[in-house]
Design an enzyme around this catalytic site. Structure first.
Site, PDB file in Angstrom:
ATOM      1  N   GLU A 293      -3.190  -2.058  -7.099  1.00 57.61           N
ATOM      2  CA  GLU A 293      -3.805  -1.546  -5.872  1.00 57.61           C
ATOM      3  C   GLU A 293      -4.936  -2.470  -5.452  1.00 57.61           C
ATOM      4  O   GLU A 293      -5.757  -2.819  -6.314  1.00 57.61           O
ATOM      5  CB  GLU A 293      -4.331  -0.128  -6.098  1.00 57.61           C
ATOM      6  CG  GLU A 293      -3.200   0.856  -6.397  1.00 57.61           C
ATOM      7  CD  GLU A 293      -3.676   2.297  -6.658  1.00 57.61           C
ATOM      8  OE1 GLU A 293      -4.903   2.544  -6.627  1.00 57.61           O
ATOM      9  OE2 GLU A 293      -2.820   3.147  -6.907  1.00 57.61           O
TER      10      GLU A 293
ATOM     11  N   HIS B 155      -3.786   5.499  -2.045  1.00 54.42           N
ATOM     12  CA  HIS B 155      -4.517   6.249  -3.082  1.00 54.42           C
ATOM     13  C   HIS B 155      -5.579   7.174  -2.465  1.00 54.42           C
ATOM     14  O   HIS B 155      -6.763   7.101  -2.800  1.00 54.42           O
ATOM     15  CB  HIS B 155      -5.164   5.283  -4.086  1.00 54.42           C
ATOM     16  CG  HIS B 155      -5.460   5.941  -5.411  1.00 54.42           C
ATOM     17  ND1 HIS B 155      -5.356   5.310  -6.621  1.00 54.42           N
ATOM     18  CD2 HIS B 155      -5.870   7.206  -5.717  1.00 54.42           C
ATOM     19  CE1 HIS B 155      -5.682   6.134  -7.601  1.00 54.42           C
ATOM     20  NE2 HIS B 155      -5.994   7.295  -7.070  1.00 54.42           N
TER      21      HIS B 155
HETATM   22  P1  NAD Z   1      -5.069  17.531 -15.928  1.00 57.97           P
HETATM   23  O1  NAD Z   1      -5.601  16.831 -17.121  1.00 57.97           O
HETATM   24  O2  NAD Z   1      -5.689  18.830 -15.521  1.00 57.97           O
HETATM   25  O3  NAD Z   1      -3.489  17.780 -16.100  1.00 57.97           O
HETATM   26  C1  NAD Z   1      -2.596  16.812 -16.562  1.00 57.97           C
HETATM   27  C2  NAD Z   1      -1.480  17.546 -17.291  1.00 57.97           C
HETATM   28  O4  NAD Z   1      -0.482  16.596 -17.644  1.00 57.97           O
HETATM   29  C3  NAD Z   1      -1.943  18.216 -18.598  1.00 57.97           C
HETATM   30  O5  NAD Z   1      -1.674  19.607 -18.549  1.00 57.97           O
HETATM   31  C4  NAD Z   1      -1.122  17.506 -19.677  1.00 57.97           C
HETATM   32  O6  NAD Z   1      -0.734  18.387 -20.715  1.00 57.97           O
HETATM   33  C5  NAD Z   1       0.078  17.043 -18.881  1.00 57.97           C
HETATM   34  N1  NAD Z   1       0.803  15.961 -19.520  1.00 57.97           N
HETATM   35  C6  NAD Z   1       0.342  14.931 -20.260  1.00 57.97           C
HETATM   36  N2  NAD Z   1       1.369  14.141 -20.660  1.00 57.97           N
HETATM   37  C7  NAD Z   1       2.498  14.691 -20.144  1.00 57.97           C
HETATM   38  C8  NAD Z   1       3.874  14.337 -20.194  1.00 57.97           C
HETATM   39  N3  NAD Z   1       4.300  13.255 -20.849  1.00 57.97           N
HETATM   40  N4  NAD Z   1       4.767  15.129 -19.537  1.00 57.97           N
HETATM   41  C9  NAD Z   1       4.348  16.208 -18.858  1.00 57.97           C
HETATM   42  N5  NAD Z   1       3.064  16.620 -18.796  1.00 57.97           N
HETATM   43  C10 NAD Z   1       2.157  15.846 -19.426  1.00 57.97           C
HETATM   44  O7  NAD Z   1      -5.151  16.469 -14.750  1.00 57.97           O
HETATM   45  P2  NAD Z   1      -5.035  16.752 -13.188  1.00 57.97           P
HETATM   46  O8  NAD Z   1      -6.393  17.007 -12.627  1.00 57.97           O
HETATM   47  O9  NAD Z   1      -3.967  17.754 -12.926  1.00 57.97           O
HETATM   48  O10 NAD Z   1      -4.603  15.293 -12.676  1.00 57.97           O
HETATM   49  C11 NAD Z   1      -3.347  14.724 -13.039  1.00 57.97           C
HETATM   50  C12 NAD Z   1      -3.340  13.235 -12.705  1.00 57.97           C
HETATM   51  O11 NAD Z   1      -3.364  13.074 -11.286  1.00 57.97           O
HETATM   52  C13 NAD Z   1      -4.586  12.490 -13.189  1.00 57.97           C
HETATM   53  O12 NAD Z   1      -4.435  12.037 -14.514  1.00 57.97           O
HETATM   54  C14 NAD Z   1      -4.698  11.337 -12.216  1.00 57.97           C
HETATM   55  O13 NAD Z   1      -4.056  10.209 -12.752  1.00 57.97           O
HETATM   56  C15 NAD Z   1      -3.960  11.826 -10.978  1.00 57.97           C
HETATM   57  N6  NAD Z   1      -4.832  12.008  -9.809  1.00 57.97           N
HETATM   58  C16 NAD Z   1      -4.595  11.273  -8.677  1.00 57.97           C
HETATM   59  C17 NAD Z   1      -5.371  11.464  -7.549  1.00 57.97           C
HETATM   60  C18 NAD Z   1      -5.100  10.695  -6.273  1.00 57.97           C
HETATM   61  O14 NAD Z   1      -5.994  10.585  -5.430  1.00 57.97           O
HETATM   62  N7  NAD Z   1      -3.919  10.170  -6.074  1.00 57.97           N
HETATM   63  C19 NAD Z   1      -6.430  12.384  -7.572  1.00 57.97           C
HETATM   64  C20 NAD Z   1      -6.641  13.118  -8.732  1.00 57.97           C
HETATM   65  C21 NAD Z   1      -5.829  12.921  -9.842  1.00 57.97           C
END
Ligand code: NAD
Length: 310
Positions: free
Chosen positions: A266, A285
């Site tokens: 990115e 993003h």
């Molecule tokens: P979170 O930690 O609350 O939830 C992530 C979930 O993924 C957890 O419940 C975990 O158990 C699960 N997990 C881990 N490995 C896994 C696998 N192999 N298969 C299935 N599930 C699995 O995080 P969140 O707040 O829900 O955010 C998720 C992701 O979204 C973040 O890690 C970040 O990379 C991304 N994100 C992107 C943006 C954006 O602007 N595009 C914004 C916020 C978050």
């Protein structure tokens, strides 16, 4: 106390830190991330470093943080931070968990509805006097369709709630959120195995962190098992979807659309990877970045840094 902020932070939260620690002790430059030498110099005697997703907290920068006690992350994914190395140095890493979840969840539902209907990209044709009504009359409604979620943490659960409100059935896979977790009952989502979620979804949305087990999770083989006409949405991290395989599935007509907000590199370098893909939305993003989320994320991290240091 000295606080260094290396990427964009909401003004009110920066002012809160200035009021707490003194204006001269809060060194804020939203462009620090692109000036590594200056950032290293500023970080050398800081007590807290606040970053978004571009500042790489590892290597030289981590070495420079000899005095620091906390790294605040204005967002959720921690793949730009060497968390293990921070912990080994008693450097606490604090993400803004939950604070941008609603922005991402709304992005998912918004793009899901838009891509299923496949009728909103006609502006140029209509303005030019064409009238592509027949071609756009077969879009699909969202109610009654199935949303599959891979990852059922804060964002996955909130997305499930919004999806249920527009009449979707929600199925989800998450190895950590077990059957007894109240989130299943609270959201009405149905827990399923990974392959079943991928196979049964009309809209498949990814909400997992980027870790070894999620790299290339949606590879060509798994994309091939998705339903004909299904929509894929990736707001999680680049590298979780094989972009070339996704593009091929869109071009062949196997998939009905996609929204991709995150990329391995990115900004995404100019290339023809996505050339000729129908019904594709690419965004830089911003799924988690809304006016309201910026305020929530920044104030959560300002509060957390103050709590840690005072
Ligand atoms: P979170 O930690 O609350 O939830 C992530 C979930 O993924 C957890 O419940 C975990 O158990 C699960 N997990 C881990 N490995 C896994 C696998 N192999 N298969 C299935 N599930 C699995 O995080 P969140 O707040 O829900 O955010 C998720 C992701 O979204 C973040 O890690 C970040 O990379 C991304 N994100 C992107 C943006 C954006 O602007 N595009 C914004 C916020 C978050």
């Amino acid at each position: 106390m000295k606080i260094v902020i290396s990427e964009f932070m909401d003004d009110a939260a920066v002012d809160q830190l200035r009021a707490q620690f003194g204006a001269a002790n809060v060194v804020y430059d939203a462009a620090f991330v692109d000036k590594p030498e200056q950032l290293l110099a500023a970080a050398a005697d800081c007590d807290a470093l606040i970053v978004r997703n571009r500042t790489q907290v590892r290597g030289e920068l981590l070495e420079a943080l000899a005095k620091a006690r906390v790294v605040g992350r204005l967002g959720v994914g921690l793949d730009n931070i060497d968390v293990a190395a921070c912990e080994a140095r008693n450097l606490k890493v604090i993400p803004a968990t939950g604070a941008n979840a609603l922005a991402v969840a709304e992005y998912v539902i918004g793009t899901a509805m838009m891509l299923r209907r496949a009728s909103y990209l006609s502006t140029a044709a209509v303005a030019a006097g064409k009238w592509p009504r027949a071609a756009l009359s077969n879009g699909r409604e969202t109610a009654g369709s199935t949303l599959g979620l891979i990852g059922f943490g804060s964002i996955g659960q909130l997305t499930a709630q919004l999806a249920r409100a527009v009449g979707m059935t929600v199925i989800a896979y998450d190895p950590v959120i077990t059957d007894s977790n109240p989130a299943w009952m609270d959201t009405g989502a149905i827990r399923m195995a990974l392959d079943d979620v991928i196979r049964d979804s009309d809209v498949l949305s990814l909400h997992v962190p980027l870790v070894d087990s999620t790299k290339n999770l949606m590879n060509a083989e798994r994309i091939a098992t998705m339903k004909n006409g299904a929509i894929l949405i990736n707001t999680a991290r680049g590298g979780i979807v094989d972009d070339a395989a996704l593009a091929a599935a869109l071009r062949s007509g196997h998939l009905g659309g996609a929204a991709i907000d995150v990329f391995t590199q990115e900004p995404l370098p100019a290339s023809d990877v996505f050339a000729g893909c129908p019904n594709l939305v690419l965004t830089p993003h911003i799924a988690g970045v809304s006016a309201e989320a910026n305020v929530r994320v920044s104030s959560m991290i300002a509060d957390a840094v103050i709590r840690e240091l005072v």
